[in-house]
Write a protein that holds these residues in place. Structure first.
Motif, PDB file in Angstrom:
ATOM      1  N   GLU A 221       0.834  -1.198   0.000  1.00  0.00           N
ATOM      2  CA  GLU A 221       0.000   0.000   0.000  1.00  0.00           C
ATOM      3  C   GLU A 221       0.872   1.253   0.000  1.00  0.00           C
ATOM      4  O   GLU A 221       0.580   2.234  -0.699  1.00  0.00           O
ATOM      5  CB  GLU A 221      -0.922   0.009   1.208  1.00  0.00           C
ATOM      6  CG  GLU A 221      -1.864   1.205   1.243  1.00  0.00           C
ATOM      7  CD  GLU A 221      -2.789   1.216   2.440  1.00  0.00           C
ATOM      8  OE1 GLU A 221      -3.641   2.118   2.519  1.00  0.00           O
ATOM      9  OE2 GLU A 221      -2.656   0.314   3.299  1.00  0.00           O
ATOM     10  N   GLN A 222       1.970   1.198   0.761  1.00  0.00           N
ATOM     11  CA  GLN A 222       2.915   2.309   0.780  1.00  0.00           C
ATOM     12  C   GLN A 222       3.528   2.521  -0.595  1.00  0.00           C
ATOM     13  O   GLN A 222       3.660   3.657  -1.062  1.00  0.00           O
ATOM     14  CB  GLN A 222       4.010   2.006   1.801  1.00  0.00           C
ATOM     15  CG  GLN A 222       5.010   3.130   2.031  1.00  0.00           C
ATOM     16  CD  GLN A 222       5.985   2.788   3.151  1.00  0.00           C
ATOM     17  OE1 GLN A 222       5.685   1.978   4.033  1.00  0.00           O
ATOM     18  NE2 GLN A 222       7.150   3.397   3.131  1.00  0.00           N
ATOM     19  N   MET A 223       3.860   1.430  -1.278  1.00  0.00           N
ATOM     20  CA  MET A 223       4.406   1.530  -2.629  1.00  0.00           C
ATOM     21  C   MET A 223       3.403   2.165  -3.584  1.00  0.00           C
ATOM     22  O   MET A 223       3.766   2.963  -4.456  1.00  0.00           O
ATOM     23  CB  MET A 223       4.803   0.138  -3.144  1.00  0.00           C
ATOM     24  CG  MET A 223       6.043  -0.445  -2.510  1.00  0.00           C
ATOM     25  SD  MET A 223       6.374  -2.149  -3.049  1.00  0.00           S
ATOM     26  CE  MET A 223       6.534  -1.936  -4.828  1.00  0.00           C
ATOM     27  N   SER A 224       2.130   1.818  -3.430  1.00  0.00           N
ATOM     28  CA  SER A 224       1.106   2.313  -4.365  1.00  0.00           C
ATOM     29  C   SER A 224       0.918   3.823  -4.286  1.00  0.00           C
ATOM     30  O   SER A 224       0.386   4.428  -5.215  1.00  0.00           O
ATOM     31  CB  SER A 224      -0.232   1.619  -4.101  1.00  0.00           C
ATOM     32  OG  SER A 224      -0.818   2.076  -2.885  1.00  0.00           O
ATOM     33  N   LYS A 225       1.361   4.433  -3.203  1.00  0.00           N
ATOM     34  CA  LYS A 225       1.200   5.875  -3.013  1.00  0.00           C
ATOM     35  C   LYS A 225       2.440   6.670  -3.427  1.00  0.00           C
ATOM     36  O   LYS A 225       2.449   7.906  -3.317  1.00  0.00           O
ATOM     37  CB  LYS A 225       0.857   6.165  -1.553  1.00  0.00           C
ATOM     38  CG  LYS A 225      -0.486   5.572  -1.130  1.00  0.00           C
ATOM     39  CD  LYS A 225      -0.763   5.802   0.349  1.00  0.00           C
ATOM     40  CE  LYS A 225      -2.102   5.188   0.740  1.00  0.00           C
ATOM     41  NZ  LYS A 225      -2.392   5.343   2.189  1.00  0.00           N
ATOM     42  N   MET A 226       3.466   5.980  -3.914  1.00  0.00           N
ATOM     43  CA  MET A 226       4.689   6.665  -4.311  1.00  0.00           C
ATOM     44  C   MET A 226       4.493   7.385  -5.636  1.00  0.00           C
ATOM     45  O   MET A 226       3.666   6.986  -6.470  1.00  0.00           O
ATOM     46  CB  MET A 226       5.843   5.669  -4.398  1.00  0.00           C
ATOM     47  CG  MET A 226       6.238   5.120  -3.044  1.00  0.00           C
ATOM     48  SD  MET A 226       7.573   3.912  -3.136  1.00  0.00           S
ATOM     49  CE  MET A 226       7.848   3.614  -1.392  1.00  0.00           C
ATOM     50  N   LEU A 227       5.265   8.443  -5.830  1.00  0.00           N
ATOM     51  CA  LEU A 227       5.084   9.328  -6.966  1.00  0.00           C
ATOM     52  C   LEU A 227       6.259   9.267  -7.932  1.00  0.00           C
ATOM     53  O   LEU A 227       7.359   8.818  -7.572  1.00  0.00           O
ATOM     54  CB  LEU A 227       4.909  10.764  -6.470  1.00  0.00           C
ATOM     55  CG  LEU A 227       3.781  11.001  -5.457  1.00  0.00           C
ATOM     56  CD1 LEU A 227       3.826  12.437  -4.967  1.00  0.00           C
ATOM     57  CD2 LEU A 227       2.429  10.658  -6.056  1.00  0.00           C
ATOM     58  N   ILE A 228       6.014   9.713  -9.152  1.00  0.00           N
ATOM     59  CA  ILE A 228       7.084   9.815 -10.149  1.00  0.00           C
ATOM     60  C   ILE A 228       8.198  10.703  -9.586  1.00  0.00           C
ATOM     61  O   ILE A 228       7.939  11.771  -9.033  1.00  0.00           O
ATOM     62  CB  ILE A 228       6.543  10.402 -11.463  1.00  0.00           C
ATOM     63  CG1 ILE A 228       5.549   9.429 -12.110  1.00  0.00           C
ATOM     64  CG2 ILE A 228       7.684  10.715 -12.431  1.00  0.00           C
ATOM     65  CD1 ILE A 228       4.849   9.987 -13.323  1.00  0.00           C
ATOM     66  N   GLY A 229       9.425  10.222  -9.707  1.00  0.00           N
ATOM     67  CA  GLY A 229      10.573  10.958  -9.189  1.00  0.00           C
ATOM     68  C   GLY A 229      11.041  10.491  -7.834  1.00  0.00           C
ATOM     69  O   GLY A 229      12.172  10.794  -7.424  1.00  0.00           O
ATOM     70  N   ASP A 230      10.186   9.763  -7.090  1.00  0.00           N
ATOM     71  CA  ASP A 230      10.611   9.218  -5.802  1.00  0.00           C
ATOM     72  C   ASP A 230      11.737   8.206  -6.006  1.00  0.00           C
ATOM     73  O   ASP A 230      11.810   7.537  -7.045  1.00  0.00           O
ATOM     74  CB  ASP A 230       9.442   8.542  -5.088  1.00  0.00           C
ATOM     75  CG  ASP A 230       8.451   9.533  -4.507  1.00  0.00           C
ATOM     76  OD1 ASP A 230       8.757  10.741  -4.516  1.00  0.00           O
ATOM     77  OD2 ASP A 230       7.374   9.100  -4.051  1.00  0.00           O
ATOM     78  N   LYS A 231      12.606   8.074  -5.006  1.00  0.00           N
ATOM     79  CA  LYS A 231      13.754   7.174  -5.081  1.00  0.00           C
ATOM     80  C   LYS A 231      13.531   5.955  -4.188  1.00  0.00           C
ATOM     81  O   LYS A 231      12.932   6.060  -3.119  1.00  0.00           O
ATOM     82  CB  LYS A 231      15.031   7.886  -4.639  1.00  0.00           C
ATOM     83  CG  LYS A 231      15.290   9.226  -5.312  1.00  0.00           C
ATOM     84  CD  LYS A 231      15.627   9.069  -6.777  1.00  0.00           C
ATOM     85  CE  LYS A 231      15.987  10.431  -7.384  1.00  0.00           C
ATOM     86  NZ  LYS A 231      16.287  10.339  -8.838  1.00  0.00           N
ATOM     87  N   LEU A 232      14.047   4.815  -4.633  1.00  0.00           N
ATOM     88  CA  LEU A 232      13.957   3.586  -3.856  1.00  0.00           C
ATOM     89  C   LEU A 232      15.317   2.898  -3.791  1.00  0.00           C
ATOM     90  O   LEU A 232      16.031   2.815  -4.796  1.00  0.00           O
ATOM     91  CB  LEU A 232      12.935   2.629  -4.478  1.00  0.00           C
ATOM     92  CG  LEU A 232      11.456   2.950  -4.273  1.00  0.00           C
ATOM     93  CD1 LEU A 232      10.596   2.046  -5.131  1.00  0.00           C
ATOM     94  CD2 LEU A 232      11.082   2.801  -2.801  1.00  0.00           C
ATOM     95  N   ASP A 233      15.642   2.398  -2.614  1.00  0.00           N
ATOM     96  CA  ASP A 233      16.846   1.587  -2.401  1.00  0.00           C
ATOM     97  C   ASP A 233      16.460   0.134  -2.687  1.00  0.00           C
ATOM     98  O   ASP A 233      15.616  -0.440  -1.993  1.00  0.00           O
ATOM     99  CB  ASP A 233      17.316   1.763  -0.956  1.00  0.00           C
ATOM    100  CG  ASP A 233      18.582   0.975  -0.634  1.00  0.00           C
ATOM    101  OD1 ASP A 233      18.733  -0.155  -1.135  1.00  0.00           O
ATOM    102  OD2 ASP A 233      19.412   1.485   0.131  1.00  0.00           O
ATOM    103  N   ILE A 234      17.091  -0.471  -3.714  1.00  0.00           N
ATOM    104  CA  ILE A 234      16.660  -1.792  -4.174  1.00  0.00           C
ATOM    105  C   ILE A 234      17.851  -2.729  -4.346  1.00  0.00           C
ATOM    106  O   ILE A 234      18.903  -2.335  -4.867  1.00  0.00           O
ATOM    107  CB  ILE A 234      15.900  -1.689  -5.515  1.00  0.00           C
ATOM    108  CG1 ILE A 234      14.696  -0.743  -5.381  1.00  0.00           C
ATOM    109  CG2 ILE A 234      15.423  -3.059  -5.977  1.00  0.00           C
ATOM    110  CD1 ILE A 234      13.923  -0.559  -6.669  1.00  0.00           C
TER     111      ILE A 234
END
Length: 266
Positions: free
Chosen positions: A90-103
């Protein structure tokens, strides 16, 4: 029904590549079906070596990373499909274009294309369909074969990627639990009613679905299962996702998630 025999195979699955950690930028994060999201990330994809591998995503405020199957990738982007089932997704679904993720990228062993096959069958249930898209593309491009893809969902509103598989040239057969699209029932019902023949199979989805598929298909037909277990680290260190197989205890995150049919104990 899938009763055609398969030639004996071959080698172990694709070896796992060197895992890499990186920061990825979100290019797209759209709802494409009921509860299903498509996230496209920009970043280093060189650690991805085979369809069926997965990534592990770090989320703010969450102790454990979230493992997500790779739907597709190219030189600069990774496409993920995920279903909102808990707080993390659910947290992922609210992320926006340009947000960064450590993967963490390049995790797990992918599907192997080494098998001798002329009529491959791909069976995906729910969000388990996600990693089969890149596999289908590779089969079409590298093996010059158009597979049959059986897609199972609870209802028509939860179907996704149907047109994408058709655009690859695959024959698509659909089943829904409520009969709102395709065959009413499960993927095994669609296989039987469509009289699908195959000489090899690949599958990913809920364990009850894959167990039923294992029973449905003749024992002589070889194939590969993508299994799922709760993971801690995602790269084999914590052994939290260990399962019993016919080859002994193996870790789903590192020795899998793809396992040969003869390895799986149901």
């Amino acid at each position: 029904m899938c009763l055609r025999k398969s030639p004996l195979v071959f080698q172990r699955l694709m070896p796992m590549s060197s895992m890499r950690q990186g920061i990825y930028s979100i290019l797209k994060n759209d709802c494409i079906a009921k509860g299903i999201y498509k996230m496209v990330l920009e970043g280093d994809t060189s650690a991805i070596t085979a369809s069926g591998q997965f990534v592990n995503i770090k989320l703010d405020g969450r102790y454990l990373r979230r493992p997500i199957s790779i739907n597709d990738w190219d030189e600069t982007t990774i496409t993920l499909l995920y279903k909102v089932v808990g707080g993390g997704t659910e947290q992922m679904s609210k992320m926006l274009i340009g947000d960064k993720l450590d993967i963490l990228v390049g995790l797990g062993n992918g599907f192997s294309l080494d098998a001798m096959m002329q009529n491959p069958l791909l069976v995906g249930g729910g969000i388990g369909l996600a990693p089969l898209f890149a596999l289908c593309k590779l089969i079409v491009v590298k093996r010059k074969i158009q597979p049959v893809v059986v897609i199972g969902a609870a209802t028509k509103q939860e179907l996704f990627c149907v047109d994408e598989f058709k655009n690859l040239g695959a024959k698509v057969v659909i089943s829904t639990d409520d009969g709102s699209e395709g065959t009413r029932g499960f993927v095994t019902d669609a296989i039987k009613s469509s009289e699908i023949s195959c000489d090899y199979f690949y599958t990913c989805g809920p364990m009850p679905m894959m167990r039923a598929l294992n029973t449905c298909l003749d024992a002589s037909i070889n194939g590969q299962f993508s299994l799922e277990e709760r993971m801690g680290c995602g790269f084999g260190a914590c052994v939290g996702c260990s399962i019993e197989t016919r080859k002994g205890v193996q870790r789903v995150c590192k020795d899998g998630p793809i396992f040969m049919r003869e390895e799986v104990i149901w």
